[in-house]
Each structure stands twice: as structure tokens, then as C-alpha cells.
Design a protein around this motif. Structure first.
Motif, PDB file in Angstrom:
ATOM      1  N   SER A  15      13.843  -1.725  -7.034  1.00 59.58           N
ATOM      2  CA  SER A  15      13.312  -0.968  -7.895  1.00 59.58           C
ATOM      3  C   SER A  15      14.194  -0.873  -9.117  1.00 59.58           C
ATOM      4  O   SER A  15      13.154  -0.210  -9.947  1.00 59.58           O
ATOM      5  CB  SER A  15      12.695   0.600  -7.444  1.00 59.58           C
ATOM      6  OG  SER A  15      13.623   0.904  -7.080  1.00 59.58           O
ATOM      7  N   CYS A 234       8.603  -6.454  -4.341  1.00 62.35           N
ATOM      8  CA  CYS A 234       7.982  -4.818  -4.416  1.00 62.35           C
ATOM      9  C   CYS A 234       7.602  -5.165  -2.815  1.00 62.35           C
ATOM     10  O   CYS A 234       8.226  -3.638  -1.528  1.00 62.35           O
ATOM     11  CB  CYS A 234       7.464  -4.365  -5.541  1.00 62.35           C
ATOM     12  SG  CYS A 234       6.273  -2.979  -4.779  1.00 62.35           S
ATOM     13  N   PHE A 304       6.795   0.108  -7.815  1.00 65.83           N
ATOM     14  CA  PHE A 304       6.963   0.785  -6.066  1.00 65.83           C
ATOM     15  C   PHE A 304       6.958   2.007  -6.218  1.00 65.83           C
ATOM     16  O   PHE A 304       5.648   2.438  -5.003  1.00 65.83           O
ATOM     17  CB  PHE A 304       9.373   1.037  -6.070  1.00 65.83           C
ATOM     18  CG  PHE A 304       9.626  -0.643  -5.829  1.00 65.83           C
ATOM     19  CD1 PHE A 304       9.974  -0.443  -4.202  1.00 65.83           C
ATOM     20  CD2 PHE A 304       9.682  -0.923  -6.743  1.00 65.83           C
ATOM     21  CE1 PHE A 304       9.907  -1.588  -4.023  1.00 65.83           C
ATOM     22  CE2 PHE A 304      10.689  -2.053  -5.889  1.00 65.83           C
ATOM     23  CZ  PHE A 304      10.981  -2.634  -4.533  1.00 65.83           C
ATOM     24  N   GLU A 322      13.074   4.772  -0.459  1.00 64.36           N
ATOM     25  CA  GLU A 322      12.833   3.044  -0.765  1.00 64.36           C
ATOM     26  C   GLU A 322      13.582   2.822   0.621  1.00 64.36           C
ATOM     27  O   GLU A 322      15.006   3.051   0.271  1.00 64.36           O
ATOM     28  CB  GLU A 322      13.522   2.623  -1.616  1.00 64.36           C
ATOM     29  CG  GLU A 322      13.642   1.299  -2.036  1.00 64.36           C
ATOM     30  CD  GLU A 322      13.293   0.307  -3.289  1.00 64.36           C
ATOM     31  OE1 GLU A 322      14.145  -1.032  -3.298  1.00 64.36           O
ATOM     32  OE2 GLU A 322      13.825   1.137  -4.406  1.00 64.36           O
TER      33      GLU A 322
END
Length: 325
Positions: A15, A234, A304, A322
């Protein structure tokens, strides 16, 4: 430097990565532990480094080839690869948006499990689609309100026409009873945005035609495919297959890529396609401008955040960070 392996190059979260490359008429290879592309000049061969640790997607256009060793390093660094036509479109995987994705046995599962937790329920899937549409409009308002360059070109989120269109869009989106209602509402808004952009840039009479060769249509196609690349990246990182779309239909294998890409297309791709067409920009100039806009407005990070929030909205714990894969 000799002790550095490709798996060590993933410290930059996807990201936060800034690079998306389109290459043509070159050979991509591995050399001295790096991924390079080789171009043939008149008197010499020129090598250029690809910083794979800070790259999300690599698009290979006309006249390109890639070695197995380079693909291995790209996969280890988590870079998606796609073969495409000249100018970045179309993506050559049939008529759908699909990518050569890195292989990993340690993909995260929580986002897929969260996604499937609501996906098979029509009402919940419709709610997720509505959330996508609302996020899309919020992003457009945010970008158009704070981007000074867009304001100078006539793209103003406070314009009465835009405000009226968005009010109607919000009302119809909230009242939608099925995904086809959302698609119709989306098409109506997009038509208004096209007209607004065309008039703001002195290109009245514009008609959206995917096969047209005029600059505005060509740049829209090109920019959309760049957005598809970010969306595919993503979804791969979060481990959600492209077929579990919430709006573009359950019969298209890459449909979720379209859903996610739509989050940023109106806000960034659409205005810059018309601005660059007005200025007579080249494909490369347009691509650089759009990629810079993606970076400036943290488009990938926004994707994201949105997908993670929707995937985990039914979960009791807070959304996790993440995954570092």
C-alpha cells in the motif's frame, strides 16, 4: 549486498509502494541480483534497473520478453506482471482482467474469510456494493477539493452541477434494491462526469467509445488499466480472489478488480485523461501524470483501507495491519 536475497526486499508494504511500470521494446532480465530491462540503442545496449521492492505492477507491452530468472525475483518481491498491448491496453488474458500473480503458500486468509462471510448473502453483498460506491464518491470529493492543479483546470467539487449529480447519486444508491440498480446509477453519474470534464477542457461533443482512437478515449482506456493493476495488486496482497465481485457480476472472473479500480477512476483517471488530451500529451506524459496523481493522493493505500474495512466489518476485532507477505 551479496547477502541480500529477493525475499529481503519486501520491507515496503504494497500500500506504500510508489511504482507501476509499463515497458515496451525491451528485454527484462536478472543480472547481478537485480531485475533490469535492456534496450537496444543504435550503438550500444542500455541497462536500466527496476526497483522491485518499491513496485506493485509491471506491464509488458509490444516487443518485450522476460526471463525465468527475472520472473522468479519479481514473484519473490511480490510484483504482479501483466502482458498488454501498446500503450498499456488491452491486457492479454482473454477479455478479462487477470494477472500473473506471485505464488505464495502463506497468503493471508482472514480477509477472504471475512469477504465470504457476507458474499453469499444477497443483502449483505448489496450493502458492500453501496459502501464501495459511497467510498468512491468520498474519494472524488476529497481529491477534487484539495488538488490545486485540478481546480485550476476547472474540476471543482463545489460546482453546482457536480453537487446536484452527487446528491442524486447518493439518493439512488441508498434506495437501490439490486446491483443492477447501482450499475445504472453509476452509468448515469459517469455520463455526467464525462460531459463535465469535456466542457471544462473545451472538448464538447465527447462520446465515450472504448475502441476510439482520439486522445481522450485512449487516455481513459490507458488510465483505467493502470487502476486495474493497482486493484489486482491490492486483492492479491489481501488474498481475495478476483471473482468475488459485489457489483460487476458473478459471471466475470476478474469482476472484483473492476469494483476496486472504480474507487479511484472518477477522481483521478477521468480528469487527467481530459486534461492531457486537451494539452496534446503523449501516452508517456499521460502515464507519468496519472501515476504521480496515484502517489500524491495515496490511491493504492485508499484501496487497501476500503477493501479491508469491508472485508472485516462483520468481525469483532479491529482490522489487523496489512499482511507482510
Amino acid at each position: 549486498m551479496d547477502d541480500l536475497s529477493p525475499s529481503d526486499l519486501k520491507a515496503i508494504l504494497h500500500s506504500k509502494r510508489a511504482n507501476l511500470y509499463y515497458l515496451e521494446y525491451c528485454r527484462v532480465m536478472q543480472k547481478d541480483g537485480r531485475v533490469l530491462y535492456l534496450t537496444e540503442a543504435e550503438k550500444e545496449n542500455l541497462y536500466y534497473n527496476i526497483p522491485i521492492a518499491n513496485t506493485t505492477v509491471l506491464l509488458l507491452g509490444n516487443g518485450t520478453s522476460i526471463t525465468q530468472a527475472a520472473m522468479r525475483m519479481l514473484a519473490q518481491a511480490g510484483v504482479l506482471v501483466g502482458f498488454c498491448g501498446g500503450g498499456g491496453t488491452p491486457l492479454y488474458m482473454g477479455s478479462e482482467v487477470e494477472w500473473l500473480t506471485p505464488q505464495s503458500e502463506y497468503r493471508p486468509t482472514e480477509y477472504l474469510q471475512g469477504w465470504l462471510g457476507f458474499w453469499f448473502d444477497d443483502a449483505h453483498r448489496l450493502k458492500a456494493a453501496q459502501q464501495f460506491q459511497q467510498a468512491r464518491i468520498n474519494f472524488l470529493l476529497e481529491v477534487w477539493q484539495k488538488d490545486r492543479e485540478l481546480k485550476l483546470e476547472g474540476f471543482d467539487a463545489c460546482d453546482a452541477l457536480i453537487q446536484q449529480a452527487l446528491d442524486i447519486f447518493n439518493t439512488r444508491t441508498e434506495a437501490a434494491e439490486k446491483s443492477s440498480d447501482l450499475l445504472l446509477t453509476e452509468a448515469q453519474l459517469t455520463k455526467i462526469l464525462y460531459k463535465y470534464a469535456a466542457e471544462a477542457t473545451g472538448q464538447g461533443g465527447f462520446t465515450r467509445q472504448h475502441q476510439s482512437v482520439d486522445k481522450a478515449n485512449s487516455f481513459l482506456n490507458h488510465g483505467n488499466y493502470l487502476a486495474y493493476g493497482l486493484a489486482a495488486c491490492c486483492l492479491w496482497v489481501l488474498g481475495i480472489p478476483h471473482g468475488f465481485a459485489v457489483m460487476h457480476g458473478k459471471t466475470r472472473r476478474g469482476a472484483l478488480v473492476f469494483d476496486v479500480a472504480d474507487l479511484i477512476k472518477d477522481a483521478l483517471v477521468l480528469p487527467w485523461a481530459f486534461i492531457c488530451a486537451k494539452e496534446g500529451a503523449t501516452e508517456q506524459d499521460f502515464r507519468q501524470q496519472v501515476l504521480q496523481a496515484f502517489t500524491d493522493h495515496k490511491a493504492l493505500e485508499f484501496m487497501f483501507d476500503t477493501v479491508k474495512a469491508i472485508a472485516l466489518q462483520a468481525s469483532t476485532p479491529e482490522a489487523s495491519e496489512e499482511p507482510d507477505i
